[in-house]
Design a protein around this motif. Structure first.
Motif, PDB file in Angstrom:
ATOM      1  N   UNK A   1      -0.858  -3.066   5.344  1.00 48.95           N
ATOM      2  CA  UNK A   1      -1.754  -2.068   4.750  1.00 48.95           C
ATOM      3  C   UNK A   1      -2.966  -2.748   4.131  1.00 48.95           C
ATOM      4  N   UNK A   2      -2.724  -3.883   3.508  1.00 45.13           N
ATOM      5  CA  UNK A   2      -3.826  -4.617   2.912  1.00 45.13           C
ATOM      6  C   UNK A   2      -4.825  -5.084   3.952  1.00 45.13           C
ATOM      7  N   UNK A   3      -4.322  -5.527   5.113  1.00 46.71           N
ATOM      8  CA  UNK A   3      -5.209  -5.975   6.191  1.00 46.71           C
ATOM      9  C   UNK A   3      -6.060  -4.811   6.692  1.00 46.71           C
ATOM     10  N   UNK A   4      -5.458  -3.621   6.800  1.00 48.07           N
ATOM     11  CA  UNK A   4      -6.224  -2.455   7.254  1.00 48.07           C
ATOM     12  C   UNK A   4      -7.277  -2.060   6.220  1.00 48.07           C
ATOM     13  N   UNK A   5      -6.907  -2.173   4.939  1.00 46.69           N
ATOM     14  CA  UNK A   5      -7.862  -1.840   3.876  1.00 46.69           C
ATOM     15  C   UNK A   5      -9.050  -2.800   3.898  1.00 46.69           C
ATOM     16  N   UNK A   6      -8.766  -4.071   4.162  1.00 49.49           N
ATOM     17  CA  UNK A   6      -9.847  -5.052   4.253  1.00 49.49           C
ATOM     18  C   UNK A   6     -10.759  -4.753   5.439  1.00 49.49           C
ATOM     19  N   UNK A   7     -10.120  -4.373   6.557  1.00 49.53           N
ATOM     20  CA  UNK A   7     -10.910  -4.072   7.752  1.00 49.53           C
ATOM     21  C   UNK A   7     -11.858  -2.900   7.495  1.00 49.53           C
TER      22      UNK A   7
ATOM     23  N   UNK B   1     -13.032  -2.337   4.589  1.00 47.98           N
ATOM     24  CA  UNK B   1     -13.795  -2.763   3.409  1.00 47.98           C
ATOM     25  C   UNK B   1     -13.548  -1.851   2.196  1.00 47.98           C
ATOM     26  N   UNK B   2     -12.313  -1.367   2.110  1.00 47.28           N
ATOM     27  CA  UNK B   2     -11.901  -0.543   0.954  1.00 47.28           C
ATOM     28  C   UNK B   2     -11.285  -1.478  -0.082  1.00 47.28           C
ATOM     29  N   UNK B   3     -12.130  -2.063  -0.928  1.00 47.78           N
ATOM     30  CA  UNK B   3     -11.659  -3.080  -1.864  1.00 47.78           C
ATOM     31  C   UNK B   3     -10.810  -2.487  -2.985  1.00 47.78           C
ATOM     32  N   UNK B   4     -11.065  -1.228  -3.333  1.00 44.49           N
ATOM     33  CA  UNK B   4     -10.242  -0.597  -4.361  1.00 44.49           C
ATOM     34  C   UNK B   4      -8.803  -0.449  -3.878  1.00 44.49           C
ATOM     35  N   UNK B   5      -8.651   0.037  -2.653  1.00 44.87           N
ATOM     36  CA  UNK B   5      -7.312   0.179  -2.089  1.00 44.87           C
ATOM     37  C   UNK B   5      -6.653  -1.181  -1.929  1.00 44.87           C
ATOM     38  N   UNK B   6      -7.438  -2.156  -1.454  1.00 48.43           N
ATOM     39  CA  UNK B   6      -6.888  -3.504  -1.270  1.00 48.43           C
ATOM     40  C   UNK B   6      -6.375  -4.061  -2.604  1.00 48.43           C
ATOM     41  N   UNK B   7      -7.135  -3.871  -3.699  1.00 46.02           N
ATOM     42  CA  UNK B   7      -6.708  -4.347  -5.012  1.00 46.02           C
ATOM     43  C   UNK B   7      -5.418  -3.681  -5.465  1.00 46.02           C
ATOM     44  N   UNK B   8      -5.303  -2.381  -5.212  1.00 45.30           N
ATOM     45  CA  UNK B   8      -4.080  -1.656  -5.584  1.00 45.30           C
ATOM     46  C   UNK B   8      -2.872  -2.186  -4.811  1.00 45.30           C
ATOM     47  N   UNK B   9      -3.074  -2.487  -3.538  1.00 43.31           N
ATOM     48  CA  UNK B   9      -1.979  -3.006  -2.714  1.00 43.31           C
ATOM     49  C   UNK B   9      -1.540  -4.380  -3.210  1.00 43.31           C
ATOM     50  N   UNK B  10      -2.499  -5.228  -3.554  1.00 45.36           N
ATOM     51  CA  UNK B  10      -2.168  -6.556  -4.046  1.00 45.36           C
ATOM     52  C   UNK B  10      -1.380  -6.473  -5.363  1.00 45.36           C
ATOM     53  N   UNK B  11      -1.754  -5.556  -6.239  1.00 44.95           N
ATOM     54  CA  UNK B  11      -1.017  -5.369  -7.489  1.00 44.95           C
ATOM     55  C   UNK B  11       0.404  -4.896  -7.212  1.00 44.95           C
TER      56      UNK B  11
END
Length: 302
Positions: A226-232, A234-244
């Motif tokens: 999911x994080x890879x898709x968020x990066x693709x 460029x949804x950095x807010x979603x990516x940050x939430x996934x990392x947390x």
């Protein structure tokens, strides 16, 4: 009106005896035999859980009472020469032990499931190091104190004073002191060689932040995708939430780990039992040296 005079020496003596008894009854091998605790004996696992719970829920009052009795007695020693080394070498370390053992169960209580944060893991491991360094440090302070009250040690340099050696204790010539160390010989060997030497000279033992089980690994892989898709996107807010969310995966692993030999020690029972045994030992040492503190101290040899 009747004149009531508070006898601080008698009060502190009663406190020392009371705390010595409390800590001794909280030792792992003594809990079941003490009439103060009700231990379920249905299964071994249940008994162990009961014993850890009893140690955990009584460590704070026992340690606070120890600190009051131990430090209060040292502050009242009339001989300045002896009081100074015990006050700044032993009581000061006892204060650090008290602060460290108060932090540990707050950060890593019984039943904790969530992983330790990086800050919490650092705090736990720093406290562990302080505990095992200071346990031996208190004994070192008593070693130096003996060079100031025992004539046969008058020419002993302080850096060679070591109560952990029979040679040094033999010069003191106390059967009670020898009994104290004989009773604690196995514990002292483990604390000094198994833990202190690793903390100071080798790879320090540590408590890991968490352990991953298969279900955690599956969830980690899913979140990574999911994080890879968020990066693709460029949804950095979603990516940050996934990392947390990934950081919250796993569960607390209450074991002390040794990297160099892949060994483990149970966290709560090891830390608490070592605390109570140290308190018994420190009070016994204080009781043994107190009668000597009324004599004129001999000059120390640095």
């Amino acid at each position: 009106m009747r004149d009531v005079t508070f006898d601080s020496d008698e009060y502190l003596k009663e406190e020392r005896l009371r705390e010595r008894r409390n800590s001794n009854e909280l030792l792992w091998e003594n809990i079941e035999e003490s009439r103060r605790w009700r231990i379920s004996k249905r299964t071994e696992d249940k008994t162990d859980a009961d014993k850890i719970s009893i140690q955990f829920h009584h460590y704070h009052p026992a340690t606070a009472q120890f600190y009051i009795a131990f430090s209060g007695t040292i502050q009242g020693i009339a001989n300045d020469y002896i009081r100074s080394i015990l006050l700044y070498g032993a009581a000061r370390r006892a204060s650090s032990i008290f602060r460290s053992i108060t932090k540990l169960p707050r950060v890593a209580p019984l039943g904790r499931e969530s992983p330790l944060s990086q800050e919490e893991m650092t705090e736990v491991n720093d406290c562990l190091l302080l505990l095992y360094v200071h346990y031996i440090g208190v004994i070192d302070a008593f070693s130096i104190a003996y060079t100031r009250v025992v004539p046969s040690l008058e020419r002993c340099k302080e850096r060679y004073a070591d109560l952990l050696t029979e040679k040094f204790r033999s010069k003191i010539g106390s059967s009670e002191l020898e009994k104290i160390f004989t009773q604690n010989d196995a514990w002292l060997f483990r604390v000094k060689d198994k833990l202190l030497n690793r903390f100071v000279h080798r790879v320090p033992p540590y408590v890991p932040p968490s352990v991953f089980r298969p279900a955690h690994k599956e969830e980690f892989d899913r979140l990574s995708e999911e994080g890879s898709r968020a990066l693709a996107k460029r949804d950095m807010n979603l990516y940050g939430e996934i990392e947390e969310e990934k950081e919250r995966l796993g569960e607390f692993f209450p074991w002390i780990c040794f990297i160099d030999d892949n060994e483990f020690m149970p966290f709560h029972s090891t830390v608490l039992d070592d605390l109570f045994r140290f308190q018994v030992l420190a009070l016994d040492l204080l009781e043994e040296i107190l009668p000597r503190c009324t004599v004129s101290a001999v000059p120390s040899v640095k």
